[in-house]
Design a protein around this motif. Sequence first.
Motif, mmCIF file in Angstrom:
data_model
loop_
_atom_site.group_PDB
_atom_site.id
_atom_site.type_symbol
_atom_site.label_atom_id
_atom_site.label_comp_id
_atom_site.label_asym_id
_atom_site.label_seq_id
_atom_site.Cartn_x
_atom_site.Cartn_y
_atom_site.Cartn_z
ATOM 1 N N MET A 143 -19.184 0.502 0.125
ATOM 2 C CA MET A 143 -18.369 -0.639 -0.259
ATOM 3 C C MET A 143 -18.214 -1.614 0.904
ATOM 4 O O MET A 143 -18.374 -1.247 2.073
ATOM 5 N N ASP A 144 -17.901 -2.857 0.575
ATOM 6 C CA ASP A 144 -17.645 -3.879 1.582
ATOM 7 C C ASP A 144 -16.400 -3.467 2.380
ATOM 8 O O ASP A 144 -15.318 -3.298 1.799
ATOM 9 N N PRO A 145 -16.537 -3.281 3.702
ATOM 10 C CA PRO A 145 -15.378 -2.834 4.497
ATOM 11 C C PRO A 145 -14.150 -3.732 4.336
ATOM 12 O O PRO A 145 -13.018 -3.244 4.295
ATOM 13 N N ALA A 146 -14.353 -5.048 4.235
ATOM 14 C CA ALA A 146 -13.217 -5.968 4.097
ATOM 15 C C ALA A 146 -12.473 -5.709 2.789
ATOM 16 O O ALA A 146 -11.236 -5.689 2.750
ATOM 17 N N VAL A 147 -13.222 -5.464 1.707
ATOM 18 C CA VAL A 147 -12.616 -5.216 0.387
ATOM 19 C C VAL A 147 -11.860 -3.893 0.389
ATOM 20 O O VAL A 147 -10.696 -3.817 -0.040
ATOM 21 N N ILE A 148 -12.499 -2.837 0.880
ATOM 22 C CA ILE A 148 -11.871 -1.519 0.828
ATOM 23 C C ILE A 148 -10.691 -1.435 1.795
ATOM 24 O O ILE A 148 -9.641 -0.851 1.473
ATOM 25 N N ASN A 149 -10.799 -2.059 2.967
ATOM 26 C CA ASN A 149 -9.690 -2.011 3.923
ATOM 27 C C ASN A 149 -8.475 -2.782 3.420
ATOM 28 O O ASN A 149 -7.327 -2.361 3.625
ATOM 29 N N LYS A 150 -8.716 -3.887 2.724
ATOM 30 C CA LYS A 150 -7.609 -4.648 2.122
ATOM 31 C C LYS A 150 -6.921 -3.806 1.041
ATOM 32 O O LYS A 150 -5.687 -3.749 0.967
ATOM 33 N N ALA A 151 -7.738 -3.111 0.222
ATOM 34 C CA ALA A 151 -7.180 -2.251 -0.829
ATOM 35 C C ALA A 151 -6.371 -1.103 -0.226
ATOM 36 O O ALA A 151 -5.297 -0.750 -0.727
ATOM 37 N N ILE A 152 -6.891 -0.536 0.860
ATOM 38 C CA ILE A 152 -6.189 0.578 1.525
ATOM 39 C C ILE A 152 -4.846 0.099 2.090
ATOM 40 O O ILE A 152 -3.815 0.756 1.917
ATOM 41 N N ASP A 153 -4.858 -1.065 2.751
ATOM 42 C CA ASP A 153 -3.615 -1.581 3.325
ATOM 43 C C ASP A 153 -2.562 -1.818 2.235
ATOM 44 O O ASP A 153 -1.383 -1.500 2.418
ATOM 45 N N GLU A 154 -2.987 -2.362 1.091
ATOM 46 C CA GLU A 154 -2.064 -2.583 -0.028
ATOM 47 C C GLU A 154 -1.519 -1.255 -0.557
ATOM 48 O O GLU A 154 -0.316 -1.126 -0.825
ATOM 49 N N ALA A 155 -2.407 -0.265 -0.689
ATOM 50 C CA ALA A 155 -1.998 1.034 -1.224
ATOM 51 C C ALA A 155 -1.039 1.748 -0.277
ATOM 52 O O ALA A 155 -0.045 2.347 -0.703
ATOM 53 N N VAL A 156 -1.322 1.678 1.026
ATOM 54 C CA VAL A 156 -0.449 2.314 2.028
ATOM 55 C C VAL A 156 0.935 1.678 2.009
ATOM 56 O O VAL A 156 1.963 2.366 2.067
ATOM 57 N N ALA A 157 0.975 0.349 1.907
ATOM 58 C CA ALA A 157 2.259 -0.361 1.867
ATOM 59 C C ALA A 157 3.058 0.047 0.629
ATOM 60 O O ALA A 157 4.282 0.249 0.698
ATOM 61 N N GLU A 158 2.374 0.185 -0.507
ATOM 62 C CA GLU A 158 3.075 0.579 -1.735
ATOM 63 C C GLU A 158 3.579 2.018 -1.662
ATOM 64 O O GLU A 158 4.683 2.325 -2.120
ATOM 65 N N ALA A 159 2.774 2.906 -1.069
ATOM 66 C CA ALA A 159 3.209 4.298 -0.917
ATOM 67 C C ALA A 159 4.465 4.369 -0.055
ATOM 68 O O ALA A 159 5.409 5.105 -0.368
ATOM 69 N N LYS A 160 4.493 3.577 1.002
ATOM 70 C CA LYS A 160 5.656 3.561 1.894
ATOM 71 C C LYS A 160 6.880 3.033 1.156
ATOM 72 O O LYS A 160 7.984 3.591 1.264
ATOM 73 N N ALA A 161 6.673 1.967 0.368
ATOM 74 C CA ALA A 161 7.786 1.368 -0.369
ATOM 75 C C ALA A 161 8.361 2.333 -1.404
ATOM 76 O O ALA A 161 9.567 2.344 -1.668
ATOM 77 N N GLN A 162 7.490 3.162 -2.000
ATOM 78 C CA GLN A 162 7.926 4.112 -3.030
ATOM 79 C C GLN A 162 8.393 5.446 -2.448
ATOM 80 O O GLN A 162 8.825 6.325 -3.194
ATOM 81 N N GLY A 163 8.271 5.612 -1.127
ATOM 82 C CA GLY A 163 8.704 6.862 -0.509
ATOM 83 C C GLY A 163 7.778 8.029 -0.797
ATOM 84 O O GLY A 163 8.189 9.186 -0.770
ATOM 85 N N ILE A 164 6.491 7.741 -1.059
ATOM 86 C CA ILE A 164 5.507 8.804 -1.305
ATOM 87 C C ILE A 164 5.168 9.466 0.025
ATOM 88 O O ILE A 164 4.873 8.788 1.011
ATOM 89 N N HIS A 165 5.188 10.795 0.069
ATOM 90 C CA HIS A 165 4.848 11.479 1.322
ATOM 91 C C HIS A 165 4.313 12.875 1.025
ATOM 92 O O HIS A 165 4.287 13.325 -0.124
ATOM 93 N N GLY A 166 3.869 13.557 2.106
ATOM 94 C CA GLY A 166 3.365 14.930 1.960
ATOM 95 C C GLY A 166 2.087 14.986 1.146
ATOM 96 O O GLY A 166 1.265 14.068 1.165
ATOM 97 N N LYS A 167 1.946 16.088 0.380
ATOM 98 C CA LYS A 167 0.678 16.309 -0.322
ATOM 99 C C LYS A 167 0.451 15.353 -1.493
ATOM 100 O O LYS A 167 -0.639 15.310 -2.060
ATOM 101 N N GLU A 168 1.493 14.566 -1.852
ATOM 102 C CA GLU A 168 1.326 13.571 -2.913
ATOM 103 C C GLU A 168 0.665 12.295 -2.389
ATOM 104 O O GLU A 168 0.209 11.464 -3.170
ATOM 105 N N THR A 169 0.593 12.144 -1.071
ATOM 106 C CA THR A 169 0.139 10.877 -0.489
ATOM 107 C C THR A 169 -1.298 10.549 -0.855
ATOM 108 O O THR A 169 -1.592 9.458 -1.364
ATOM 109 N N THR A 170 -2.215 11.489 -0.597
ATOM 110 C CA THR A 170 -3.635 11.191 -0.814
ATOM 111 C C THR A 170 -3.963 10.897 -2.278
ATOM 112 O O THR A 170 -4.622 9.886 -2.563
ATOM 113 N N PRO A 171 -3.534 11.736 -3.250
ATOM 114 C CA PRO A 171 -3.813 11.390 -4.654
ATOM 115 C C PRO A 171 -3.250 10.025 -5.051
ATOM 116 O O PRO A 171 -3.902 9.257 -5.760
#
Length: 306
Positions: free
Chosen positions: A239-267
Amino acid sequence: MSLNKYLDVSPEVAAAVAAGKPVVALESTIISHGMPYPQNVETALKVEAIIRENGAVPATIAILGGRLKAGLTPKEIEYLGKQGTAVHKASRRDLAVLCARGEDGATTVTTTMIIAHMAGVQIFATGGIGGVHRGAETTMDISADLEELSQTQVMVVCAGAKSILDLGLTLEYLETHGVPVIGYGTEELPAFYTRKSGFAVDYRIDTPEELAAAFKAGLDMGLKGGMLVTNPIPEEYSMDPAVINKAIDEAVAEAKAQGIHGKETTPFLLAKIKDITGGDSLDSNIQLVFNNARLAARTAVELCRL
């Protein structure tokens, strides 16, 4: 005490191990937690077929009814696929309780390594390993996969650490614990969805024969721990690194906002990235697993010749 109290090795896998034939272990979290039904079952069966086409016996690993299973039937794979996330995501800390309670568990990289080693299987193909999560300097969120690689003698063939992680810290942790990180045909750590990360591996190896020889040398010396082989995703599926890295940053920010942690993080992160990329990340995920299965099977064949 006999492992037979807890471990069931399928007749095909047991016969292959006893005869010194090549066997490749496969995890089951990718079936239950990695993708939706029926795509998860279709992918799992295709991976097994690829391993057979390349000369080895597949041993998909899981915990069913409290039994450690090395080698699943198609019916058992179907069951795991339909149960999906209702099945426990089982790491090392879960094994004893799940067995004692007679429950089901889908195995992570960690538990697949443990059960494969118990069954005498030395090579394991997966998608990507877990690692040190972003922000781990405060959360201490570090995958048990890394610790397992430092103590269990199994070669793990993957497409690098998932790029949702802190790749630099993941490599530092592996170095501290003495785990050799091999780049297959590359001097740079692959970043799962993409072929490059900017981080160097310990060694570049270009053939299954040399991979097998290096792993065998470690076994012969009695060195504790496994070997991590990082195999870049095929160019056409990268995949295009710029596209996937932008998606990852958005997903990480949302996980933090929702309080997702531990073994639930990766799924959570992988599902969110799939949504953001319109499913392209899942297609890439499937192709890199196929690619790793081919390399693992060919390496297992070479290991049996030594």
